[in-house]
Design a protein around this motif. Structure first.
Motif, PDB file in Angstrom:
ATOM      1  N   ARG A 103       0.854  -1.189   0.000  1.00 31.67           N
ATOM      2  CA  ARG A 103       0.000   0.000   0.000  1.00 31.67           C
ATOM      3  C   ARG A 103       0.891   1.240   0.000  1.00 31.67           C
ATOM      4  O   ARG A 103       2.074   1.166   0.344  1.00 31.67           O
ATOM      5  CB  ARG A 103      -0.909   0.015   1.229  1.00 31.67           C
ATOM      6  CG  ARG A 103      -0.145   0.078   2.537  1.00 31.67           C
ATOM      7  CD  ARG A 103      -1.059   0.049   3.748  1.00 31.67           C
ATOM      8  NE  ARG A 103      -0.285   0.135   4.986  1.00 31.67           N
ATOM      9  CZ  ARG A 103       0.298  -0.890   5.589  1.00 31.67           C
ATOM     10  NH1 ARG A 103       0.167  -2.108   5.073  1.00 31.67           N
ATOM     11  NH2 ARG A 103       0.987  -0.711   6.701  1.00 31.67           N
ATOM     12  N   ILE A 117       1.627   5.958  -4.696  1.00 29.28           N
ATOM     13  CA  ILE A 117       0.641   5.587  -5.701  1.00 29.28           C
ATOM     14  C   ILE A 117      -0.157   6.835  -6.074  1.00 29.28           C
ATOM     15  O   ILE A 117      -0.760   7.474  -5.209  1.00 29.28           O
ATOM     16  CB  ILE A 117      -0.300   4.479  -5.192  1.00 29.28           C
ATOM     17  CG1 ILE A 117       0.522   3.234  -4.818  1.00 29.28           C
ATOM     18  CG2 ILE A 117      -1.350   4.128  -6.248  1.00 29.28           C
ATOM     19  CD1 ILE A 117      -0.306   2.122  -4.191  1.00 29.28           C
ATOM     20  N   THR A 118      -0.153   7.181  -7.359  1.00 32.34           N
ATOM     21  CA  THR A 118      -0.858   8.364  -7.845  1.00 32.34           C
ATOM     22  C   THR A 118      -1.612   8.014  -9.125  1.00 32.34           C
ATOM     23  O   THR A 118      -1.232   7.099  -9.859  1.00 32.34           O
ATOM     24  CB  THR A 118       0.124   9.514  -8.149  1.00 32.34           C
ATOM     25  OG1 THR A 118       1.117   9.049  -9.074  1.00 32.34           O
ATOM     26  CG2 THR A 118       0.813   9.988  -6.874  1.00 32.34           C
ATOM     27  N   PRO A 119      -2.693   8.743  -9.422  1.00 33.59           N
ATOM     28  CA  PRO A 119      -3.427   8.470 -10.670  1.00 33.59           C
ATOM     29  C   PRO A 119      -2.690   9.025 -11.876  1.00 33.59           C
ATOM     30  O   PRO A 119      -2.152  10.139 -11.839  1.00 33.59           O
ATOM     31  CB  PRO A 119      -4.763   9.187 -10.446  1.00 33.59           C
ATOM     32  CG  PRO A 119      -4.455  10.285  -9.479  1.00 33.59           C
ATOM     33  CD  PRO A 119      -3.374   9.744  -8.585  1.00 33.59           C
ATOM     34  N   HIS A 120      -2.636   8.251 -12.943  1.00 35.34           N
ATOM     35  CA  HIS A 120      -2.132   8.735 -14.226  1.00 35.34           C
ATOM     36  C   HIS A 120      -3.300   9.235 -15.075  1.00 35.34           C
ATOM     37  O   HIS A 120      -3.217  10.288 -15.719  1.00 35.34           O
ATOM     38  CB  HIS A 120      -1.397   7.611 -14.958  1.00 35.34           C
ATOM     39  CG  HIS A 120      -1.031   7.951 -16.358  1.00 35.34           C
ATOM     40  ND1 HIS A 120      -0.071   8.888 -16.677  1.00 35.34           N
ATOM     41  CD2 HIS A 120      -1.537   7.504 -17.555  1.00 35.34           C
ATOM     42  CE1 HIS A 120       0.036   8.992 -17.998  1.00 35.34           C
ATOM     43  NE2 HIS A 120      -0.855   8.169 -18.540  1.00 35.34           N
ATOM     44  N   THR A 122      -7.505   9.557 -14.395  1.00 32.14           N
ATOM     45  CA  THR A 122      -8.655   9.314 -13.525  1.00 32.14           C
ATOM     46  C   THR A 122      -9.832   8.838 -14.358  1.00 32.14           C
ATOM     47  O   THR A 122      -9.880   9.017 -15.593  1.00 32.14           O
ATOM     48  CB  THR A 122      -9.052  10.589 -12.768  1.00 32.14           C
ATOM     49  OG1 THR A 122      -9.545  11.559 -13.711  1.00 32.14           O
ATOM     50  CG2 THR A 122      -7.866  11.163 -11.999  1.00 32.14           C
ATOM     51  N   ARG A 123     -10.806   8.281 -13.711  1.00 30.59           N
ATOM     52  CA  ARG A 123     -12.013   7.837 -14.409  1.00 30.59           C
ATOM     53  C   ARG A 123     -12.738   9.037 -15.040  1.00 30.59           C
ATOM     54  O   ARG A 123     -13.286   8.922 -16.142  1.00 30.59           O
ATOM     55  CB  ARG A 123     -12.922   7.079 -13.452  1.00 30.59           C
ATOM     56  CG  ARG A 123     -12.301   5.762 -12.981  1.00 30.59           C
ATOM     57  CD  ARG A 123     -13.254   4.938 -12.138  1.00 30.59           C
ATOM     58  NE  ARG A 123     -12.599   3.705 -11.732  1.00 30.59           N
ATOM     59  CZ  ARG A 123     -12.501   2.616 -12.499  1.00 30.59           C
ATOM     60  NH1 ARG A 123     -13.051   2.613 -13.713  1.00 30.59           N
ATOM     61  NH2 ARG A 123     -11.872   1.552 -12.069  1.00 30.59           N
ATOM     62  N   GLY A 137      -9.560   3.638 -15.139  1.00 29.28           N
ATOM     63  CA  GLY A 137      -8.599   4.289 -14.269  1.00 29.28           C
ATOM     64  C   GLY A 137      -7.224   3.698 -14.506  1.00 29.28           C
ATOM     65  O   GLY A 137      -7.092   2.476 -14.626  1.00 29.28           O
ATOM     66  N   MET A 138      -6.205   4.543 -14.617  1.00 26.83           N
ATOM     67  CA  MET A 138      -4.831   4.093 -14.778  1.00 26.83           C
ATOM     68  C   MET A 138      -3.991   4.773 -13.709  1.00 26.83           C
ATOM     69  O   MET A 138      -4.037   5.997 -13.572  1.00 26.83           O
ATOM     70  CB  MET A 138      -4.290   4.440 -16.171  1.00 26.83           C
ATOM     71  CG  MET A 138      -5.037   3.784 -17.313  1.00 26.83           C
ATOM     72  SD  MET A 138      -4.304   4.207 -18.917  1.00 26.83           S
ATOM     73  CE  MET A 138      -5.494   3.450 -20.028  1.00 26.83           C
ATOM     74  N   ASP A 139      -3.249   3.968 -12.975  1.00 26.66           N
ATOM     75  CA  ASP A 139      -2.494   4.498 -11.844  1.00 26.66           C
ATOM     76  C   ASP A 139      -1.001   4.288 -12.026  1.00 26.66           C
ATOM     77  O   ASP A 139      -0.561   3.367 -12.727  1.00 26.66           O
ATOM     78  CB  ASP A 139      -2.949   3.828 -10.550  1.00 26.66           C
ATOM     79  CG  ASP A 139      -4.420   4.094 -10.246  1.00 26.66           C
ATOM     80  OD1 ASP A 139      -4.823   5.255 -10.380  1.00 26.66           O
ATOM     81  OD2 ASP A 139      -5.142   3.138  -9.895  1.00 26.66           O
ATOM     82  N   LEU A 140      -0.235   5.113 -11.357  1.00 29.78           N
ATOM     83  CA  LEU A 140       1.218   5.073 -11.411  1.00 29.78           C
ATOM     84  C   LEU A 140       1.746   4.758 -10.022  1.00 29.78           C
ATOM     85  O   LEU A 140       1.295   5.348  -9.027  1.00 29.78           O
ATOM     86  CB  LEU A 140       1.763   6.430 -11.872  1.00 29.78           C
ATOM     87  CG  LEU A 140       3.278   6.586 -11.963  1.00 29.78           C
ATOM     88  CD1 LEU A 140       3.814   5.755 -13.123  1.00 29.78           C
ATOM     89  CD2 LEU A 140       3.634   8.059 -12.158  1.00 29.78           C
ATOM     90  N   ILE A 141       2.671   3.808  -9.921  1.00 30.87           N
ATOM     91  CA  ILE A 141       3.289   3.484  -8.634  1.00 30.87           C
ATOM     92  C   ILE A 141       4.797   3.710  -8.751  1.00 30.87           C
ATOM     93  O   ILE A 141       5.432   3.251  -9.706  1.00 30.87           O
ATOM     94  CB  ILE A 141       2.973   2.041  -8.181  1.00 30.87           C
ATOM     95  CG1 ILE A 141       3.573   1.781  -6.796  1.00 30.87           C
ATOM     96  CG2 ILE A 141       3.429   1.003  -9.192  1.00 30.87           C
ATOM     97  CD1 ILE A 141       3.073   0.499  -6.135  1.00 30.87           C
TER      98      ILE A 141
END
Length: 310
Positions: A103, A117-120, A122-123, A137-141
Motif C-alpha cells: 500500500r 501511488i498516484t493516478p495517471h 482518472t475515471r 482508471g490508470m495508476d502510477l506506482i
C-alpha cells in the motif's frame, strides 16, 4: 485439521549393548490417540535406530501443536473449504498467500522509501477518450524493488549476475517446499543442523521464524532471525533451488556490513525471497511453492506474489 505432538523423556537400550537417553523430546504424531508404546515405536522410526532392545517413554504429554517434520509421519490432508481447489479426480488443494500486501506509505525495510501511488488517468478524465458509459482508471506506482515480499536475483549482489529477466521459470514455479518451523528457537541464527534431516535438493527451503508478526512495526528491524553462514554453505552444497524467510533479512543486519547469505546463495544461483508471511500455515513437507517475478531486464530485485498449494 488439528495436528498433535508428543512431549516426553525416553531411554533406548540396544540389544548389542549401549543406550540412548532423550530429555524433553518432541515428536509429531498422526493422531492424539496413541499410548506410550506407540510413541516409542514412532520415536525409534524417526531416529532411524537399529538393533533396539527396549524403549521406555516417560512423562508422555500429547498436545495440539503444529508438526515440525518428524520422519514417518504423514502430512495432513486438506479438507474441502471455500479456499480449496481441485477436482473429482484428485484431492482438494488449499492456496496459502505468503505475501505481504503493498500500500502507499508501506515501510518494508527501515531507511528505504515507501511506495507512492498516484493516478495517471482518472475515471473522470477517461470519459473524454471513450464512448459514453465507458471509463477506465490508470495508476502510477513509484516503488523500490525491495518492497513487501520480494525476490533477489544474482544481479542484486553481483554486477555481472543474472537479472530478473534471465531467471528460469522452472526454478520459481511449483517447487517442492521444505518448510522448517523454528518460530520457538532460542537463538536468532538458524544453523545448518536444522536442515540435516531434510532433502533440500531441487526444493524451495522456507524458514518459518514467526518474525512476520512484527512486519510494519519498529520491532521488525531489531533482533530479527537470519541464516548462519554454515546453514548457507549446507544449502548450497545440498542443491537447494530457492531459500525464503519470513524475517527482515536472510542475513544478520546487526553484525556489520557482511552479507554471507546473500553472497553465498546468489553466487550459486539460488534465489532468495525475503519478508514472507503465513509460513506457519504450511506443513513441514508436501506443499508446492511459487514466487515468479516479472521479467525486467537490468533489474535485480522486485516484489513477488508468493504462494503455496497445500
Amino acid at each position: 485439521m488439528p495436528e498433535y505432538r508428543a512431549h516426553f523423556d525416553a531411554t533406548v537400550d540396544f540389544v548389542n549393548g549401549g543406550s540412548l537417553t532423550a530429555e524433553g523430546f518432541r515428536l509429531d504424531l498422526p493422531s492424539a490417540a496413541l499410548d506410550a508404546d506407540a510413541v516409542g515405536r514412532l520415536f525409534v522410526q524417526h531416529l532411524g535406530l537399529a538393533l533396539v532392545g527396549r524403549v521406555e517413554v516417560r512423562g508422555l504429554h500429547i498436545v495440539e501443536e503444529q508438526h515440525r517434520g518428524s520422519r514417518g509421519i504423514p502430512a495432513p490432508v486438506a479438507s474441502d473449504d471455500d479456499s480449496a481447489v481441485g477436482s473429482a479426480s484428485g484431492p482438494a488443494r488449499r492456496v496459502v498467500d505468503l505475501s505481504h500486501r503493498i500500500r502507499a506509505g508501506l515501510i518494508t525495510y527501515p531507511g528505504l522509501p515507501a511506495p507512492v501511488i498516484t493516478p495517471h488517468l482518472t475515471r473522470e478524465q477517461s470519459r473524454d477518450h471513450y464512448a459514453p458509459g465507458t471509463e477506465f482508471g490508470m495508476d502510477l506506482i513509484t516503488m523500490i524493488g525491495n518492497t513487501g515480499t520480494y525476490l533477489d536475483s544474482p544481479l542484486h549482489r553481483y554486477a555481472d549476475g543474472g537479472d530478473l529477466a534471465s531467471l528460469d521459470l522452472s526454478t520459481l514455479v511449483d517447487l517442492r517446499a521444505e518448510v522448517v518451523h523454528v518460530a520457538d528457537a532460542a537463538e536468532r541464527g538458524v544453523p545448518a543442523s536444522v536442515f540435516y534431516d531434510r532433502d533440500v535438493r531441487g526444493a524451495a527451503v522456507l524458514v518459518h521464524t514467526g518474525w512476520d508478526r512484527h512486519f510494519g512495526t519498529e520491532r521488525y528491524a531489531n533482533g530479527a532471525p537470519f541464516l548462519t553462514p554454515d546453514a548457507v554453505g549446507h544449502l548450497v552444497d545440498q542443491g537447494a533451488v530457492l531459500v525464503g524467510i519470513d524475517s527482515l533479512n536472510i542475513d544478520d543486519t546487526e553484525s556489520g556490513g557482511e552479507r554471507p547469505a546473500h553472497s553465498g546463495l546468489l553466487a550459486a544461483g539460488i534465489h532468495v525471497v525475503e519478508h514472507l508471511t503465513n509460513l506457519g500455515e504450511l506443513p513441514a513437507r508436501g506443499a508446492r511453492f511459487t514466487a515468479a517475478p516479472p521479467a525486467i531486464e537490468g533489474f535485480g530485485t522486485i516484489t513477488v506474489r508468493a504462494f503455496a498449494l497445500v
